[in-house]
Every structure is written in structure tokens, then in C-alpha cells.
Design a protein around this motif. Sequence first.
Motif: not given
Length: 538
Positions: A264-278
Motif C-alpha cells: 500500500d505504500e508503493r501502490g502495487a502488487f509484488y511477488d517474493e522476488d520483488g517483481q510487480r504487476l503492471p
Amino acid sequence: MAADRPGTAGAPAKGVPAGRKRPGGPMTGGSLGGRIVKILLLGLFTALGVWAVLPLYLAGVWWGIGLVVAVVALVYWVYFSERTVPAKYLVPGVLFLMAFQIFPVLYTMSTSLTNMSDGHRGSKDQAIASIEAFSVTRDADSREFVLTVAANGDPETGDLVFLLSDNEGGTYAGTEEGLSDLVGAQVDDSGKITDTIGYTVLTPAQVNSRSDELQRFAVPTDEGAGIRSSGLSSAFEGSAVRVYDESCDCIEDTETGVVYHADDERGAFYDEDGQRLPQGWQVGVGLDNFFRFLFNPTFASSFFGTLVWNIAFAVTVTFLVFVVGLAVALTLHVPKMRGKVVYRILVVLPYAMSSLAMYLLWRDMFNADFGLFNRMLGLQVDWLGDVWAARFAVILANVWLGYPYMFLVATGALQAIPRELGQAAQLDGAGPWQAFRHVTLPLLMVAMTPILISTFAFNFNNFNAVWLITRGGPFGSEGTTAGGATDLLITYTYRLAFSEATAQYGYAAALSVMIFLIVSVMSVVSLSRTKALQEVER
């Protein structure tokens, strides 16, 4: 005798001087033409209010509706009341000032405190719906639609819209926010929607130009479902592969098993490796955008380098425009000179022509292959490809386009200065230069200093001056996302805000706020220093 009493027929009313009529109400007093004009203007303003309320109502922006209603009520109260005569003249200017100055500035400031950018425009719920809709795959019983691709507004930049029709004759409009019924659409024999109110149907060429965007576009429908295109004339409703789980506040990919948790601080969904959904959502980031270009080494170098060139460009152009314009004005101010009218017309011609066409003309004259300068002088200079040559070209073009305005101002100021003052100085032993330096120039500066300050502010934000000639280039190895050699802060901001690859609205808004502060501080300081010039008039 009754006719002699105050207030009766044949005598003036109490408090009203003889021979003067009692003033009527705001809609009854005055001439018939004035009342008609007032009624028409108030009716037009009311219509504008209704026009503004409709989209706010559809979007559910209730505070906006309340603001519009309050403004309309205020206008009616001012123009129907007899006790608000001064406000009748002040309200229009104040409303225009708030609509076109204060609100845009406040909105820009509020945007600068967010992460608004491509992938971070809407709310978290909209991001989840977009993620699920984008991962939709066709099912065995997928619902089929006949598709017409449209846009909300401009065909090239407006948001994409799916105009859909099904086998049962229903017509729908699909946006990133969801599916809604479409009323009044024209449908041909194949079921394709050919025209509708509120949307612009795209031609095949326009659809092809936005094909990449079309492949990423999806319409969310029910939870875990959405509509995607299948070619350019059909669409289907299927099930989402990536599904949101409220219990863990995460997105699970049912095919790969990867889980993306919400940050919620960066406004995106991230996986365990730090990859985010667009797809992300808009959140507040405080002053991070300002710290980014002030202290981040990568962005700070571009910002401060662009700022130094921006100030140098504005100062140089303003100074040269002033010198050239004043020199021409002094030349044509000589009493015995003939043909002044013809010369003045020729001097003003650059100012009278379209600046857009003139900038494009100068760009072609600086072309390395067929430009006028290289062909006329026999040179092989890459004017727009070399850093200093491009900067010289931009400055030269702007001096040529700007000096006629300063010539007009200087001519008017010179004509207001009595010639006897200079003649008296020469009688006292002063030479022509001394008379100009100590008598004419100080009097000129009293009138021209505010013009010079406004010219500097204009050149500081002169978007066309750079964009139409060099587009901010030439660029280094960093690419177009970094500041170009001729970039002003305004062109650099525009590239960040509207470039398809790097649309960073929050960061661009922070730069806009910084530009506003820089120009405001420099203008206020300069205007405060001009108070000393007022002593010349005393």
C-alpha cells in the motif's frame, strides 16, 4: 387634502427626492435591453452549471456537485440582490481566476504529492479489476460480442472504449471501470455499432495505430471475469487467471501459483522476488517526488543541468531582445530619418506572423542537409545535432521572433520622453552616450523593467521555442527520458508527463510546482528591486 400627505398620490414617497423614481429590483430596473441581456447571461450560466453537474453525477463526485450548486447560487444571489453592487463586477473575474488559475495550481500541487503515473492512475479496486480483466482467458461457454473499438474523446489520445453488441440485441459500452448499457447506438446488419453519442468510433487505421494499447485493454465485468478483444471485430467474456484474495490482500496466479502481495505504500502488487504487476493504484508519497529530482543523483543531474540552461536561455534571449529592439527603436527615433513608417512595418513583420509557422521555418533553415544556412554559407554544420550549435540556433530564432515586440514597447516609451531632457544634458557638456546613459535609459527602464520581467518569465516557460525546433535535443546516451541539451524545464516536464513510455504525472507535477516557485520568486525579487527606479520620476 389626502393627496398632500407623504406617500399618497401626487407626492413623492418618503426618502425619495422629488423628480427621482424609486429604484426597482435587479430584474425590473434598467432598460428592457439590459434586463434581456441579464436574463440571457444568467440562463447561459445556469446551462453551464447543469452541463458541469451531469458528468459529476455520473462519476459520483458529490462534493463537485455541491461546489457547482454553491457557485450558481452565489451568482444568482449577487445579481438578484440590490446590496451587492460591487460584487456584480468582481464575481466574474474572481470565478475565472479560481477556475483557470487557483484550481489548476492546487490540483497540480496535490498531484505532485502522489505516485500518479502510467499504472498508478485509479484506485486499488480499479487496479484489482484491471488485473483480473487483463488475465481473462476464453472458456468453453464464453459470451461472444461484436466489437467496435472507440475512444472517449480524441481518437489518438482518448481512453479506449469497447462498443459491444450481443446476439440478443443488447448494446454496451465497456471501459476500464466496467460495462454499462449503451442507449441510442446505431447498429448495422452484422451487429457492429457504427455510431453512438458520447464516443468516437475509430477507423481501421486509428485502431492499428493503437494496436499495442488494444492488446493490453480489458473490461472488468463480474468478480474474476472480464471482456477482451479477439481480433478487431469480436470480443469475449471469460474467466480471470489472476484472482484477488481479500483474506491475504493478494493476487494469485492460478496457472503458475505465484502470489503477489499488496504494497500500500508503493501502490502495487509484488511477488517474493520483488517483481510487480503492471497495474497499480494511486497513493500519496509526500515529498518523495521533490526529493527525487533534488537529491537522487540520476534525476538531480538532469534537473539542475536543465535548470542552469533554462536560466541562461531566458536571460540571454531577454537581454538580446531588449538590446536589439531598443537599438532599432533608437535608430527609427531620429527626427530627420525618412521612411519611418515603411521601416517600422518591416520590423514588425516577424511579430505579426504565426509563431508556430516561423518556428517550423527556422527548424528547416537549420536542417543539416537542405537548410538555408548551410546552403547559403557553404557549411556542413549539424545545427540541431550538436549541443552548442542547437543552443545557438534556438536563441537566434527566439531573438528574431521576439525583438519586434520589444521594439514596439521601446518606441512607445521613447515617444513619452521629452527630447528637451537629452538636449539639456548635451548643453551641460554631456556627450550623446552620456545623455543616453544617464537621462534617457533610466527613464526608459522605469517603463520597460516590468516588461522585461514578464518577458523573462515568458521565455523561461517558452515551450514552443524549443519543442518546435529541437524537441529538447540533442540527447545523450541516456535517451529521451533524460534532459536534452536544449530542454527547458517545461519541455522536460512535458516529456515526462506525456511520453508513452515514461508517463510520470506525479513527478512532472512536482517539476511544475518547482517551475512555478522559481519564476514567482525571481519575478517578485525583480519587481521589488524596481522600486529604486521610481526615484527617477520624482
